[in-house]
Design an enzyme around this catalytic site. Structure first.
Site, PDB file in Angstrom:
ATOM      1  N   GLU A  95      74.360 -61.801  28.589  1.00 17.40           N
ATOM      2  CA  GLU A  95      74.694 -61.558  27.178  1.00 17.40           C
ATOM      3  C   GLU A  95      76.040 -62.147  26.800  1.00 17.40           C
ATOM      4  O   GLU A  95      77.062 -61.886  27.441  1.00 17.40           O
ATOM      5  CB  GLU A  95      74.692 -60.054  26.890  1.00 17.40           C
ATOM      6  CG  GLU A  95      74.982 -59.710  25.430  1.00 17.40           C
ATOM      7  CD  GLU A  95      74.775 -58.246  25.100  1.00 17.40           C
ATOM      8  OE1 GLU A  95      74.957 -57.867  23.929  1.00 17.40           O
ATOM      9  OE2 GLU A  95      74.452 -57.462  26.012  1.00 17.40           O
TER      10      GLU A  95
ATOM     11  N   LYS B 210      69.554 -56.092  22.782  1.00 14.25           N
ATOM     12  CA  LYS B 210      69.089 -54.706  22.691  1.00 14.25           C
ATOM     13  C   LYS B 210      67.583 -54.714  22.853  1.00 14.25           C
ATOM     14  O   LYS B 210      66.859 -55.351  22.084  1.00 14.25           O
ATOM     15  CB  LYS B 210      69.475 -54.068  21.344  1.00 14.25           C
ATOM     16  CG  LYS B 210      70.790 -53.327  21.412  1.00 14.25           C
ATOM     17  CD  LYS B 210      70.639 -52.048  22.208  1.00 14.25           C
ATOM     18  CE  LYS B 210      71.964 -51.554  22.776  1.00 14.25           C
ATOM     19  NZ  LYS B 210      72.213 -52.066  24.124  1.00 14.25           N
TER      20      LYS B 210
END
Length: 615
Positions: free
Chosen positions: A399, A416
């Site tokens: 990420e 997410k």
């Protein structure tokens, strides 16, 4: 140190050497790092490692070690509301400073002290050309708007290297770049022409000795490259398959690249001790690279890992090797408490986390990182080792937190939504599709996208914030994840550190609304997150930066390994499913630690004993 502090305020020049395609010849970036920086305990080294480059997620890897005149190691800790920075230079001189305005203000001020000639950087295809490399810990949130932090991190709250020498790998073509910064001490910050702090002697022009050209390792195919000795002239100095390009470099040291280099080199005079030292390091580094075996020694580790993986059992279960700060029942209770806050309207989404810990043999921790990058490659991976005391960070993050390029474009890529990989192609595709259409995961992702649109909106030009990619599923070794991209154009008066301050900690690790949710997390979580949930990356002297989110990471400190994990709690969350997701996110790190321990424990894996690792 007062003298040194004044010393580093000078303008900077950048020299670089390019070895086209050479990473391919020596077995890739892992072999390069192990040869150049990975000996011994690899103290004071960094490796921003794009070990997964699928779909263009990351193109460059940056690595370096203890450097030259400008190099510093900076560690910062908050104690009793007072922040103290410990600064050590390359000569080992140390000092402590009380930072009354905090670390981020200090970092911002330091970045303003340096500038590098744009002309020196133009030939480079990457943004990072020297600057600060390190991490910001989660508890530094107190400098980013959070009212308080109930927990004290066991690690330094921030640690950085001021990196003035580095090696870069361009994974699109396997080119290798060797970079060195040195101080421009000439009058009016012109091209360096004299000794340290002295004007050039116009009666002593640069010396070129054509008869010093050396021909080594004959029989290579010919390809020309150039040296720009004073930034204006182009002298052909190099022939051979390695095609070395040297820009802004005119060191007398270049006359002796090495007996096995296969290059032709002309002898030049250097302009200053600082420049000569920088370029001598570059030459030494080129010698090491040109002398490396063309056999991929790291393949030995890969084959050994494959054997271990095939015969391993039970090592994905953290309960068999690690101790959790929260028992299963305690974690389920915490999830229930978060759901109560959500039902009461205190938050929409709460990113609950915990940590797993165990004692570990911390000798040769680089082996652990090599294992992690092999078993769980990631585009924003990183290795950091801060001195003998540590901490040592083995990160395989998928990420990106935030990136600012030199044109002023600011980008966040929050994750997410996570599901495991399937055991067959059919099951794998089913799980991927399940994640893509999951109401709960899409809700989690959308909330964080809205949060980051707000964060970026604080520092970006009005109307420039947009979402070019929403809820795209990306696949990694152990998981599928849902990723979005948020971009904007930075306001001209805003500094890079201002951008980070506006968005830190990353919204995917906090929840929404951010400030109230940070208060809730301080209440629910019983200990500091430390480096986990913070960010790792670089701040370049050209006002760019690139930072990850610290997840899928093993931290080694004081003989203990710790792994953080968690998940976002929303109104649709099921406590049992949240606990399972937390364990899933530890899988890659736990497996890497278990394999590392099997490799280093002579009582285990006797059949593999004696197989050499790439050191």
């Amino acid at each position: 140190m007062a003298k040194n502090e004044e010393h580093i305020r000078s303008k900077l020049r950048l020299s670089h050497i390019k070895l086209p395609g050479f990473a391919r010849n020596v077995g890739g970036s892992s072999s390069l790092f192990c040869e150049l920086f990975g000996t011994g305990s690899a103290e004071d080294t960094f490796w921003l490692d794009s070990s997964n480059r699928d779909e263009g997620r990351a193109r460059f890897s940056f690595m370096g070690g203890r450097g030259g005149d400008i190099w510093r190691r900076i560690t910062y800790s908050i104690s009793d509301d007072v922040g103290v920075a410990k600064v050590e230079d390359a000569a080992g001189q140390c000092e402590e400073k009380v930072l009354e305005n905090g670390f981020l203000d200090y970092l911002n001020d330091q970045l303003q002290l340096y500038s590098c000639r744009k002309e020196d950087c133009k030939p480079l295809p990457f943004e990072f050309n020297g600057g600060f490399v390190g991490y910001l810990g989660y508890e530094l949130k107190v400098e980013c708007g959070a009212q308080m932090s109930c927990h004290k991190s066991p690690f330094p709250d921030a640690s950085f290297f001021l990196a003035d020498r580095l090696v870069v790998v361009d994974h699109s073509n396997e080119d290798v770049y060797i970079l060195a910064l040195y101080e421009d001490l000439s009058p009016h910050n012109q091209a360096l022409k004299g000794g340290v702090g002295k004007p050039a002697d116009k009666k002593a022009p640069r010396e070129r000795s054509d008869d010093s050209v050396q021909r080594l390792q004959p029989g290579l195919s010919s390809k020309d490259a150039s040296i720009h000795g004073d930034g204006t002239s182009n002298d052909i100095i190099t022939k051979g398959v390695f095609a070395t390009e040297l820009c802004s470099c005119s060191s007398r040291c270049m006359s002796n690249i090495g007996a096995e280099s296969g290059t032709e080199v002309s002898r030049f005079c250097s302009g200053s001790d600082s420049q000569a030292s920088a370029e001598a390091w570059m030459v030494e580094t080129v010698e090491k690279i040109l002398g490396m075996s063309q056999i991929d020694e790291n393949a030995l580790l890969c084959r050994r890992l494959s054997t271990c993986l095939a015969s391993s059992s039970g090592i994905d279960d953290p309960s068999s090797t690690f101790t959790s700060r929260k028992t299963r029942n305690e974690y389920l209770k915490d999830v229930g408490q978060c759901l109560d806050y959500i039902r009461d309207g205190e938050s929409y989404e709460i990113c609950l986390t915990t940590q797993l810990q165990k004692k570990i043999n911390s000798q040769k921790p680089l082996r652990l990182y090599l294992t992690l990058r092999e078993t769980n490659p990631a585009p924003y991976a990183a290795w950091l080792q801060f001195g003998a005391a540590g901490p040592c960070i083995c990160c395989s993050s998928p990420e990106r937190f935030l990136r600012l390029d030199s044109s002023g474009t600011l980008e966040a890529k929050p994750i997410k939504g996570t599901l495991p990989r399937g055991s067959s192609p059919q099951e794998d595709e089913m799980l991927r599709s399940q994640l893509e259409h999951s109401e709960k995961d899409r809700a989690e992702n959308l909330m964080i996208v809205d949060l980051l649109r707000n964060d970026l909106g604080r520092v970006c030009q009005p109307g420039s914030v947009h979402v070019p990619s929403l809820m795209k599923v990306e696949t990694y070794s152990t998981v599928h994840t849902m990723v979005s991209t948020v971009r904007g154009k930075k306001k001209e008066e805003v500094t890079p550190v201002d951008c980070v301050r506006a968005a830190f900690p990353g919204g995917s690790m906090t929840g929404a609304p951010k400030m109230r949710t940070l208060e809730i997390l301080d209440t629910v979580e019983s200990s500091a997150r430390g480096i986990y949930s913070g960010t790792i990356g670089f701040f370049s002297f050209n006002n760019s930066f690139d930072l990850n989110i610290v997840i899928r990471t093993v931290i080694i400190y004081n003989g203990e390994a710790s792994i953080g994990a968690g998940g976002a709690i929303v109104s649709l969350s099921d406590p049992e499913a949240e606990y399972a997701e937390m364990l899933l996110k530890t899988k890659a790190s736990v497996r890497a630690v278990s394999l590392f321990e099997n490799e280093t424990d002579p009582s285990t894996n006797q059949e593999h004993k004696g197989c050499p690792l790439p050191f």
